[in-house]
Design a protein around this motif. Structure first.
Motif, PDB file in Angstrom:
ATOM      1  N   PHE A  19       0.828  -1.207   0.000  1.00  9.56           N
ATOM      2  CA  PHE A  19       0.000   0.000   0.000  1.00  9.56           C
ATOM      3  C   PHE A  19       0.864   1.259   0.000  1.00  9.56           C
ATOM      4  CE2 PHE A  19      -3.410  -2.853   1.538  1.00  9.56           C
ATOM      5  CZ  PHE A  19      -4.444  -2.416   0.747  1.00  9.56           C
ATOM      6  N   GLY A  20       1.962   1.244   0.742  1.00 12.22           N
ATOM      7  CA  GLY A  20       2.806   2.439   0.870  1.00 12.22           C
ATOM      8  C   GLY A  20       3.335   2.918  -0.464  1.00 12.22           C
ATOM      9  N   PHE A  21       3.988   2.027  -1.194  1.00 10.11           N
ATOM     10  CA  PHE A  21       4.575   2.484  -2.456  1.00 10.11           C
ATOM     11  C   PHE A  21       3.538   2.639  -3.557  1.00 10.11           C
ATOM     12  CE2 PHE A  21       8.630   1.932  -0.461  1.00 10.11           C
ATOM     13  CZ  PHE A  21       9.349   2.966  -1.037  1.00 10.11           C
ATOM     14  N   LEU A  22       2.451   1.872  -3.490  1.00 11.08           N
ATOM     15  CA  LEU A  22       1.390   2.091  -4.480  1.00 11.08           C
ATOM     16  C   LEU A  22       0.942   3.547  -4.466  1.00 11.08           C
ATOM     17  CD1 LEU A  22      -0.357   0.555  -6.506  1.00 11.08           C
ATOM     18  CD2 LEU A  22      -2.037   0.184  -4.721  1.00 11.08           C
ATOM     19  N   MET A  23       1.021   4.194  -3.301  1.00 10.20           N
ATOM     20  CA  MET A  23       0.553   5.573  -3.190  1.00 10.20           C
ATOM     21  C   MET A  23       1.646   6.613  -3.395  1.00 10.20           C
ATOM     22  SD  MET A  23      -2.611   5.377  -0.505  1.00 10.20           S
ATOM     23  CE  MET A  23      -2.095   4.158   0.688  1.00 10.20           C
ATOM     24  N   THR A  24       2.765   6.216  -4.002  1.00  6.16           N
ATOM     25  CA  THR A  24       3.824   7.186  -4.321  1.00  6.16           C
ATOM     26  C   THR A  24       3.752   7.642  -5.775  1.00  6.16           C
ATOM     27  OG1 THR A  24       5.369   5.422  -4.895  1.00  6.16           O
ATOM     28  CG2 THR A  24       5.443   6.218  -2.635  1.00  6.16           C
ATOM     29  N   PHE A  25       2.660   7.348  -6.464  1.00  7.45           N
ATOM     30  CA  PHE A  25       2.631   7.642  -7.911  1.00  7.45           C
ATOM     31  C   PHE A  25       2.518   9.128  -8.222  1.00  7.45           C
ATOM     32  CE2 PHE A  25      -1.858   8.653  -8.774  1.00  7.45           C
ATOM     33  CZ  PHE A  25      -2.414   8.327  -7.547  1.00  7.45           C
ATOM     34  N   LEU A  26       2.020   9.933  -7.281  1.00  6.95           N
ATOM     35  CA  LEU A  26       1.900  11.368  -7.564  1.00  6.95           C
ATOM     36  C   LEU A  26       3.270  12.038  -7.521  1.00  6.95           C
ATOM     37  CD1 LEU A  26      -1.311  12.163  -5.514  1.00  6.95           C
ATOM     38  CD2 LEU A  26      -1.088  12.223  -8.000  1.00  6.95           C
ATOM     39  N   LYS A  27       3.494  12.991  -8.419  1.00  9.15           N
ATOM     40  CA  LYS A  27       4.844  13.524  -8.588  1.00  9.15           C
ATOM     41  C   LYS A  27       5.365  14.260  -7.361  1.00  9.15           C
ATOM     42  CE  LYS A  27       3.436  17.797 -10.946  1.00  9.15           C
ATOM     43  NZ  LYS A  27       3.427  18.546 -12.210  1.00  9.15           N
ATOM     44  N   LYS A  28       4.470  14.889  -6.598  1.00  5.60           N
ATOM     45  CA  LYS A  28       4.910  15.683  -5.445  1.00  5.60           C
ATOM     46  C   LYS A  28       4.346  15.182  -4.128  1.00  5.60           C
ATOM     47  CE  LYS A  28       5.138  20.212  -7.712  1.00  5.60           C
ATOM     48  NZ  LYS A  28       4.721  21.618  -7.535  1.00  5.60           N
ATOM     49  N   TYR A  29       3.821  13.944  -4.121  1.00  3.92           N
ATOM     50  CA  TYR A  29       3.161  13.495  -2.895  1.00  3.92           C
ATOM     51  C   TYR A  29       3.680  12.134  -2.453  1.00  3.92           C
ATOM     52  CZ  TYR A  29      -0.702  13.996   0.429  1.00  3.92           C
ATOM     53  OH  TYR A  29      -1.437  14.179   1.572  1.00  3.92           O
ATOM     54  N   GLY A  30       4.899  11.818  -2.858  1.00  2.29           N
ATOM     55  CA  GLY A  30       5.471  10.518  -2.518  1.00  2.29           C
ATOM     56  C   GLY A  30       5.812  10.366  -1.041  1.00  2.29           C
ATOM     57  N   PHE A  31       6.361  11.421  -0.430  1.00  2.00           N
ATOM     58  CA  PHE A  31       6.677  11.353   0.998  1.00  2.00           C
ATOM     59  C   PHE A  31       5.406  11.055   1.790  1.00  2.00           C
ATOM     60  CE2 PHE A  31      10.672  14.335   1.193  1.00  2.00           C
ATOM     61  CZ  PHE A  31      11.266  13.556   0.222  1.00  2.00           C
ATOM     62  N   SER A  32       4.342  11.776   1.439  1.00  2.52           N
ATOM     63  CA  SER A  32       3.087  11.576   2.153  1.00  2.52           C
ATOM     64  C   SER A  32       2.514  10.194   1.866  1.00  2.52           C
ATOM     65  CB  SER A  32       2.074  12.641   1.731  1.00  2.52           C
ATOM     66  OG  SER A  32       2.569  13.928   2.016  1.00  2.52           O
ATOM     67  N   GLY A  33       2.594   9.769   0.619  1.00  2.00           N
ATOM     68  CA  GLY A  33       2.018   8.479   0.260  1.00  2.00           C
ATOM     69  C   GLY A  33       2.598   7.364   1.108  1.00  2.00           C
ATOM     70  N   VAL A  34       3.906   7.242   1.073  1.00  2.00           N
ATOM     71  CA  VAL A  34       4.536   6.140   1.809  1.00  2.00           C
ATOM     72  C   VAL A  34       4.671   6.470   3.294  1.00  2.00           C
ATOM     73  CG1 VAL A  34       6.930   6.854   1.373  1.00  2.00           C
ATOM     74  CG2 VAL A  34       6.399   4.437   1.688  1.00  2.00           C
ATOM     75  N   GLY A  35       4.845   7.741   3.615  1.00  2.00           N
ATOM     76  CA  GLY A  35       5.079   8.132   5.009  1.00  2.00           C
ATOM     77  C   GLY A  35       3.818   8.092   5.860  1.00  2.00           C
ATOM     78  N   PHE A  36       2.720   8.640   5.361  1.00  2.00           N
ATOM     79  CA  PHE A  36       1.484   8.584   6.143  1.00  2.00           C
ATOM     80  C   PHE A  36       0.916   7.176   6.169  1.00  2.00           C
ATOM     81  CE2 PHE A  36       0.984  13.329   5.188  1.00  2.00           C
ATOM     82  CZ  PHE A  36       1.605  13.663   6.384  1.00  2.00           C
ATOM     83  N   ASN A  37       1.181   6.417   5.102  1.00  2.00           N
ATOM     84  CA  ASN A  37       0.778   5.010   5.117  1.00  2.00           C
ATOM     85  C   ASN A  37       1.400   4.282   6.314  1.00  2.00           C
ATOM     86  OD1 ASN A  37      -0.392   2.694   3.252  1.00  2.00           O
ATOM     87  ND2 ASN A  37       1.564   1.970   4.054  1.00  2.00           N
TER      88      ASN A  37
END
Lengths: 450, 450, 450
Positions: free
Chosen positions: C86-104
């Motif tokens: 789930f964490g890396f699946l949500m890193t696809f946005l160009k400027k929201y990778g920290f949040s994608g994997v970090g908030f996950n």
């Protein structure tokens, strides 16, 4: 490629579903113990264990459950190697990462269905065969041959061509594997010969037939960028770490499986040291080359495959790994350019150096090991026959496949669009800007320098 | 570095192979049951199980097989932590990713061979010792100390210096580990003291001796870029997820192993919450800092290590994790700058905050737990002695190692080439353009702004 | 957000620790065999095995140990899916990778503690409940619902809002899961209904309430770049590979678990083929779309979940997977735009297409399977009730949660800062230059072109 690819893929999936309906069934306590006993050596021991268990009054349950829980983690390691290992290893090209990891997923998902059917029918004695964890391992194995060959033609073929290669190669692989294990009764636990050498020479034969003289001076896309090399290291490391499971997954339980694990572990460790040493030795100013590190560090896993489960001493496994690392780096440095310019075989990922040479070396090492009495389940002659049939069937199968792929109806990309995702994928515009920009800057940069 | 590095590496590999030939053998049913019984506590139970099994008439087979299949998945989790976890964690620097993940692979592959020999000889009573899954776990463990120390000197040393550190550090580690477990008979299942605190203080001592006053105002390369921080998160997550296996892999089977898993799982979960809370608290405008997220979220795994398998209640494990997360973030924010400017110790990855402080805290927590009667296998005094000897031997060993590394013959990079892959690696030209460009743009950008 | 976020997080962690002190205890041989027998079906078999073992004179040890070592690898696969998948699946946005994997990571670490408490209390008959490997699996499962919903609101909410959603959603999830399994006694091994459909519709309801009309024409940050799509593929592949473990982890041991594994394996393989075929079919010029490949290839795992362990033939599992792949791609292409523009529900990751539709389809498939007599542990009516209650409770719970999150006190980011890490994270300056630069170049580029 719009309709052609989609219709071929959907039709194939229908064929797979129908084939599974016709030929595949669950393992049940009935079919499980009987068929498996007659079918695979490894099961004899299980059958014995089951008998043992039965005498204690609780039927076949514990033995089957144990077997299941022992093999499933090994299967998952192999699964990671196939999908993340091979997939990310092929993301090293700067503009071909989507295709590297994306087509790897597609071809492996197709290949594992087809491999199940072909291998199941070849080994089955009845109309139907049961589907067990071991079938899943073998299905994943059969896709490995295709993914190795995929590395040789990476960036130069269309998805439709790769579908055709998948179907043909797995059929030839299953035939050769049946010949090697059932007729020759050769030993090839880690599949140095039947998977690695086979996949490499099959791919080289295809690459030779599809040779593009227009690219003999290289292609601007055929290079890595900094981050694509880091993505490729994800693939390298997962292959490297789980290789002991690859080489032991179908070994006989207990001692053979234990030996396959420790020998592969030590061979790979030794291989890393020699690969780094040679990479630094052959490069200008002693710099390490990412191509060597990503690939040659794995040659120890390939080379120790055939004799991984034999009673070879650990230092012999380490010696095999050390030599494999050296051979592989030298292959990348000196042999690949020769192949490309003299034999007209352009091998994108250098699979000859990672899978071909170390695979052959692994087969030869098994002959030496048997001559020393380290295994009695096969003979030197049968190992040699296995090596010969693996390479021979790969080259013949690859040449025929290459000729079929050369037919001008499979949407093969023109030279200028090789190694470029944008032929088959929607690519974010940022990447295109990237390219625009960096060409521009290169230009200015050179002027500044001059 | 061309010939020096290659020749040292190749020579060491020859030494390893010869050592394995002299000292290491397979586990067989003969050596397995006897030697292991005298050698490791964990085996007593196995020996009992074997005896039990023998009485039922089927010899040592099932017990050994079970043990093998139980430990192998745990080994693979540790293996992933060492190679992917530590490796990618060290790719956070913008220009040092190849070195981070690449030298990690090289040093770990070297260290696991050397660690096998040193630990095997120290624990062995005969001339030869058997090689089992547990040896593979311990071999991987011994490399962890080096990789921790590597983090302290990351970007400031040459490959040859790191080879020397690997050889020396693992020897000292094995000596201290023998002292702690065999002489003091202290309890340190998850190795908070013998691996984490040891590795951190060894690395800090080396970093102190190699201090570069030329870099006291920082270095332009010593920073991350957006994607390098995402690569580092791969390392963080694999370390985080598999830490329960790290802390339980060499625990006594059954209850101890079960407790080590659940305590580590809960400690890490608690640690994540406090690390995020503190990171936001100490940063301007409440923003989270990737350095904290990548590292401090792991401190709970370090700190709970020593008492992971004790009969501590789960809320105690969570309390340890919570405090470790807080300590670690505070360390990154306030202590690291102090260390660098007052004590002249520049700690690139902040290993003091991830491994040093939480490791010491873990040792102290075990003393509290024993004072509460949560474990009877060790005493408070012996735990204190273990903590003292781990830190003491690390500092002395690190200082001596640092002095050896300071000799001007190991190709240490000059200040301006620190944190730069291009010293040791062929780097794709895109990266160099990158740098050219972004300096250029920064310049214009500032002008525009002004 | 500085103090508010930190204080809420720290307070919650204190609540968790106190709750664990009050309600959770270790599994011991006393509580283990008794409570578990009354509590979960799966344990009946274990209890029998223990009894069996007891008669042979060695108490509860072997049975418990086996269970532990069988489940722990499955747990770790689920663990990797939650944190890396789930964490890396949500890193696809160009400027929201920290949040994608970090908030996950943050939300999952919080959710697994809270899920343990809520689920434990609901299932427990005494004041305290034991904590076993199965609790860890269920704790991870409960976080999956939150992470699915997180995908629907990705980039549009603050960390505090997500904390609140985590607490509320897991409570509603646990209630519905208790209703489905204990009252309806429905079958949902792979949780197509209780996790996937539930998580999707909960998230959609929240997203609907939080709809931002200011973003109805899109947002410049809501797109991927080349490397962010490759990072997302890490997530996709780890989810894809380990999904057989997700669907089998809480299945009855032996036959059910075996069937859940092989059915999921084949469903996913079939799904990949149809997802690629459809993606090419619906896109201009037949190009594949990374959004489909990253997501729709997983729909087969979702859809086969409910009937994964039933005695369905393998070709039925493959048919489910094939249809799921088609449904999912069509959903991304045609339904998501409709949802956004007609129903005012903006679903950032398209969780409706990956989890919602395939989850509902999975529930319906189980009704068909039961009508064919493939399972006797549940009835068609109870499956329908389970599907209804999962969707109903999700929508009601989501709407209420959305209304609470709409209160203007949770630091929700303004429209222009959506999908941007720099609201919550220190972002390396390189990234900011990136953006500066590429806007600049785009501009010039366009001028050149014109």
């Amino acid at each position: 490629m719009r309709f052609k690819f989609s219709l071929i893929a959907l039709s194939l999936e229908v064929v797979m579903i129908v084939s599974f309906a016709l030929f595949v069934e669950y393992e049940t306590s009935q079919n499980g113990s009987q068929k498996s006993a007659s079918q695979q050596n490894a099961s004899q021991q299980n059958a014995a264990a089951q008998q043992n268990a039965s005498q204690q009054g609780n039927a076949s349950r514990p033995a089957k459950e144990d077997q299941f829980f022992q093999l499933y983690p090994l299967f998952q390691h192999v699964h990671v190697m196939i999908f993340v290992g091979f997939g990310f290893l092929m993301t090293f090209l700067k503009k071909y990462g989507f295709s590297g990891v994306g087509f790897n997923l597609f071809l492996a998902a197709l290949g594992l269905q087809w491999g199940t059917i072909v291998q199941g029918l070849l080994h089955s004695h009845g109309l139907k065969f049961p589907f067990r964890i071991k079938n899943m391992i073998n299905a994943d194995f059969s896709t490995a041959t295709v993914l190795i060959s995929f590395g040789a033609v990476l960036g130069k073929t269309s998805p439709i061509q790769m579908i055709i290669m998948t179907i043909l190669e797995i059929a030839v692989f299953a035939g050769n594997e049946h010949l090697v294990t059932e007729i020759f009764k050769a030993s090839d636990t880690g599949a140095s010969m039947t998977i690695h050498a086979f996949g490499a020479y099959f791919g080289l034969a295809v690459a030779g037939v599809l040779y593009r003289s227009g690219l003999k001076h290289g292609h601007p896309n055929e290079e890595s960028v900094y981050h694509s090399d880091l993505f490729a290291m994800i693939g390298t490391l997962f292959l490297w770490m789980f290789w002991p499971s690859f080489n032991s997954a179908i070994a006989q339980p207990e001692n053979n499986q234990y030996r396959a694990i420790v020998n592969t572990y030590m061979s790979l460790a030794a291989c890393v040291i020699t690969a780094y040493a040679l990479s630094s030795l052959v490069e200008r100013r002693g710099r390490l080359d990412m191509v060597h590190i990503q690939n040659a560090t794995l040659a120890g896993g390939v080379a120790v495959g055939t004799c991984a489960d034999m009673e070879i001493p650990l230092y012999f496994a380490m010696t095999i790994g050390s030599i494999a690392g050296i051979i592989s780096v030298l292959g990348y440095k000196f042999l690949s350019p020769l192949l490309a310019h003299k034999l007209m075989i352009h091998d994108t990922c250098g699979v000859h150096n990672l899978h071909g040479l170390p695979g052959v070396f692994g087969g030869l090492a098994s002959i030496v090991a048997i001559s020393w009495g380290k295994s009695t389940v096969s003979t030197m002659a049968m190992q040699a026959a296995a090596l010969g049939s693996s390479i021979g069937s790969a080259i013949v199968g690859g040449l025929v496949t290459g000729l079929i792929l050369k037919l001008p109806v499979w949407n093969q990309p023109p030279d200028e669009y090789c190694f470029d995702d944008s032929v088959s994928w929607k690519v974010p515009k940022y990447r295109e800007l990237d390219n625009y920009f960096f060409q521009h800057v290169t230009h200015n940069h050179v002027e500044h320098e001059v």
